[in-house]
Design a protein around this motif. Structure first.
Motif, PDB file in Angstrom:
ATOM      1  N   TYR A  33       0.836  -1.198   0.000  1.00  0.00           N
ATOM      2  CA  TYR A  33       0.000   0.000   0.000  1.00  0.00           C
ATOM      3  C   TYR A  33       0.877   1.258   0.000  1.00  0.00           C
ATOM      4  O   TYR A  33       0.612   2.208  -0.734  1.00  0.00           O
ATOM      5  CB  TYR A  33      -0.939  -0.021   1.208  1.00  0.00           C
ATOM      6  N   PHE A  34       1.931   1.254   0.799  1.00  0.00           N
ATOM      7  CA  PHE A  34       2.833   2.411   0.844  1.00  0.00           C
ATOM      8  C   PHE A  34       3.521   2.628  -0.507  1.00  0.00           C
ATOM      9  O   PHE A  34       3.804   3.763  -0.875  1.00  0.00           O
ATOM     10  CB  PHE A  34       3.881   2.242   1.939  1.00  0.00           C
ATOM     11  N   HIS A  35       3.764   1.542  -1.245  1.00  0.00           N
ATOM     12  CA  HIS A  35       4.348   1.698  -2.578  1.00  0.00           C
ATOM     13  C   HIS A  35       3.348   2.335  -3.531  1.00  0.00           C
ATOM     14  O   HIS A  35       3.721   3.216  -4.309  1.00  0.00           O
ATOM     15  CB  HIS A  35       4.815   0.346  -3.129  1.00  0.00           C
ATOM     16  N   VAL A  36       2.082   1.897  -3.473  1.00  0.00           N
ATOM     17  CA  VAL A  36       1.102   2.425  -4.425  1.00  0.00           C
ATOM     18  C   VAL A  36       0.575   3.797  -4.032  1.00  0.00           C
ATOM     19  O   VAL A  36       0.066   4.524  -4.879  1.00  0.00           O
ATOM     20  CB  VAL A  36      -0.082   1.451  -4.694  1.00  0.00           C
ATOM     21  N   ASN A  37       0.701   4.191  -2.751  1.00  0.00           N
ATOM     22  CA  ASN A  37       0.160   5.503  -2.377  1.00  0.00           C
ATOM     23  C   ASN A  37       1.224   6.573  -2.209  1.00  0.00           C
ATOM     24  O   ASN A  37       0.924   7.693  -1.824  1.00  0.00           O
ATOM     25  CB  ASN A  37      -0.719   5.403  -1.127  1.00  0.00           C
ATOM     26  N   GLY A  38       2.488   6.232  -2.489  1.00  0.00           N
ATOM     27  CA  GLY A  38       3.537   7.249  -2.484  1.00  0.00           C
ATOM     28  C   GLY A  38       4.280   7.421  -1.172  1.00  0.00           C
ATOM     29  O   GLY A  38       5.190   8.253  -1.095  1.00  0.00           O
ATOM     30  N   VAL A  39       3.934   6.675  -0.139  1.00  0.00           N
ATOM     31  CA  VAL A  39       4.620   6.831   1.147  1.00  0.00           C
ATOM     32  C   VAL A  39       6.102   6.488   1.013  1.00  0.00           C
ATOM     33  O   VAL A  39       6.958   7.180   1.566  1.00  0.00           O
ATOM     34  CB  VAL A  39       3.956   5.983   2.253  1.00  0.00           C
ATOM     35  N   GLU A 101      -9.256  -2.408   0.128  1.00  0.00           N
ATOM     36  CA  GLU A 101      -9.953  -1.373  -0.645  1.00  0.00           C
ATOM     37  C   GLU A 101      -8.999  -0.256  -1.064  1.00  0.00           C
ATOM     38  O   GLU A 101      -9.067   0.232  -2.198  1.00  0.00           O
ATOM     39  CB  GLU A 101     -11.112  -0.797   0.171  1.00  0.00           C
ATOM     40  N   LEU A 102      -8.126   0.157  -0.159  1.00  0.00           N
ATOM     41  CA  LEU A 102      -7.175   1.225  -0.475  1.00  0.00           C
ATOM     42  C   LEU A 102      -6.200   0.805  -1.570  1.00  0.00           C
ATOM     43  O   LEU A 102      -5.930   1.578  -2.505  1.00  0.00           O
ATOM     44  CB  LEU A 102      -6.409   1.650   0.782  1.00  0.00           C
ATOM     45  N   ILE A 103      -5.679  -0.402  -1.465  1.00  0.00           N
ATOM     46  CA  ILE A 103      -4.760  -0.903  -2.501  1.00  0.00           C
ATOM     47  C   ILE A 103      -5.488  -0.979  -3.839  1.00  0.00           C
ATOM     48  O   ILE A 103      -4.968  -0.529  -4.868  1.00  0.00           O
ATOM     49  CB  ILE A 103      -4.169  -2.271  -2.103  1.00  0.00           C
ATOM     50  N   ALA A 104      -6.693  -1.523  -3.827  1.00  0.00           N
ATOM     51  CA  ALA A 104      -7.477  -1.635  -5.067  1.00  0.00           C
ATOM     52  C   ALA A 104      -7.753  -0.247  -5.656  1.00  0.00           C
ATOM     53  O   ALA A 104      -7.608  -0.043  -6.865  1.00  0.00           O
ATOM     54  CB  ALA A 104      -8.788  -2.372  -4.803  1.00  0.00           C
ATOM     55  N   PHE A 105      -8.125   0.726  -4.803  1.00  0.00           N
ATOM     56  CA  PHE A 105      -8.397   2.076  -5.293  1.00  0.00           C
ATOM     57  C   PHE A 105      -7.167   2.679  -5.959  1.00  0.00           C
ATOM     58  O   PHE A 105      -7.258   3.250  -7.051  1.00  0.00           O
ATOM     59  CB  PHE A 105      -8.859   2.995  -4.155  1.00  0.00           C
ATOM     60  N   HIS A 106      -6.025   2.575  -5.318  1.00  0.00           N
ATOM     61  CA  HIS A 106      -4.816   3.200  -5.859  1.00  0.00           C
ATOM     62  C   HIS A 106      -4.336   2.540  -7.142  1.00  0.00           C
ATOM     63  O   HIS A 106      -3.504   3.102  -7.852  1.00  0.00           O
ATOM     64  CB  HIS A 106      -3.698   3.221  -4.808  1.00  0.00           C
ATOM     65  N   LYS A 107      -4.881   1.367  -7.459  1.00  0.00           N
ATOM     66  CA  LYS A 107      -4.534   0.695  -8.710  1.00  0.00           C
ATOM     67  C   LYS A 107      -5.509   1.047  -9.838  1.00  0.00           C
ATOM     68  O   LYS A 107      -5.268   0.701 -10.990  1.00  0.00           O
ATOM     69  CB  LYS A 107      -4.465  -0.821  -8.495  1.00  0.00           C
ATOM     70  N   THR A 108      -6.614   1.767  -9.516  1.00  0.00           N
ATOM     71  CA  THR A 108      -7.565   2.196 -10.548  1.00  0.00           C
ATOM     72  C   THR A 108      -7.017   3.439 -11.250  1.00  0.00           C
ATOM     73  O   THR A 108      -6.077   4.086 -10.774  1.00  0.00           O
ATOM     74  CB  THR A 108      -8.940   2.541  -9.941  1.00  0.00           C
ATOM     75  N   ASP A 109      -7.640   3.803 -12.379  1.00  0.00           N
ATOM     76  CA  ASP A 109      -7.224   5.019 -13.088  1.00  0.00           C
ATOM     77  C   ASP A 109      -7.369   6.254 -12.201  1.00  0.00           C
ATOM     78  O   ASP A 109      -6.466   7.100 -12.143  1.00  0.00           O
ATOM     79  CB  ASP A 109      -8.036   5.203 -14.380  1.00  0.00           C
ATOM     80  N   LEU A 110      -8.507   6.364 -11.507  1.00  0.00           N
ATOM     81  CA  LEU A 110      -8.713   7.512 -10.613  1.00  0.00           C
ATOM     82  C   LEU A 110      -7.681   7.501  -9.484  1.00  0.00           C
ATOM     83  O   LEU A 110      -7.098   8.533  -9.158  1.00  0.00           O
ATOM     84  CB  LEU A 110     -10.130   7.497 -10.023  1.00  0.00           C
ATOM     85  N   GLY A 111      -7.440   6.339  -8.914  1.00  0.00           N
ATOM     86  CA  GLY A 111      -6.447   6.229  -7.847  1.00  0.00           C
ATOM     87  C   GLY A 111      -5.057   6.608  -8.325  1.00  0.00           C
ATOM     88  O   GLY A 111      -4.296   7.275  -7.614  1.00  0.00           O
TER      89      GLY A 111
END
Length: 150
Positions: A33-39, A101-111
């Motif tokens: 999650y930290f990789h996909v959200n920029g942490v 849910e957070l990981i899935a969201f950040h993998k979407t186009d909007l995320g």
């Protein structure tokens, strides 16, 4: 009696192994999650900005100090400690379902667009934060000098 103690010990051991496996699994998912959200990128940027601030605050230290293995090791420790602290906070405050849910969201186009925006803006926030911290540090040193006068 001896068998019940052994059984109790084995059950306790199984409980701790199960908890550790769950924590490790969740830790790995949080790092994902930290990789996909920029942490992870933010930790690296903060380290760079921190070093820049340290150099600004300590201009008399020679280049050899900043390039030393000891200093590089200290910065690496700081980044790992920072990550560990963030992971512990996330483990305690993000449920497994929320994490999925957070990981899935950040993998979407909007995320991905949301993340790209945050990544684009974050260095500007970091620079402002470092600048203000530097200014505050200078003010603090002045206050300490004033307070220390007889």
């Amino acid at each position: 009696m001896k068998n019940s103690k052994v059984l109790s010990f084995l059950l306790l051991l199984l409980f701790f192994v199960d908890c550790s496996a769950t924590d490790i699994s969740k830790r790995e998912r949080i790092i994902e999650y930290f990789h996909v959200n920029g942490v992870m990128q933010s930790i690296e940027q903060n380290a760079v900005l921190g070093v820049e601030e340290m150099k600004r605050s300590n201009p008399k230290l020679p280049v050899e100090f900043w390039n030393s293995d000891s200093f590089k090791s200290a910065i690496q420790w700081w980044k790992e400690a920072y990550l560990d602290a963030y992971v512990e906070v996330a483990i305690k405050n993000i449920s497994d379902a929320e994490l999925d849910e957070l990981i899935a969201f950040h993998k979407t186009d909007l995320g991905k667009r949301f993340l790209a925006l945050n990544i684009r803006i974050q260095p500007h926030y970091n620079k402002v934060s470092a600048k203000l911290f530097g200014e505050f540090s200078d003010k603090f040193k002045g206050l300490v000098r004033e307070y220390s006068k007889p």
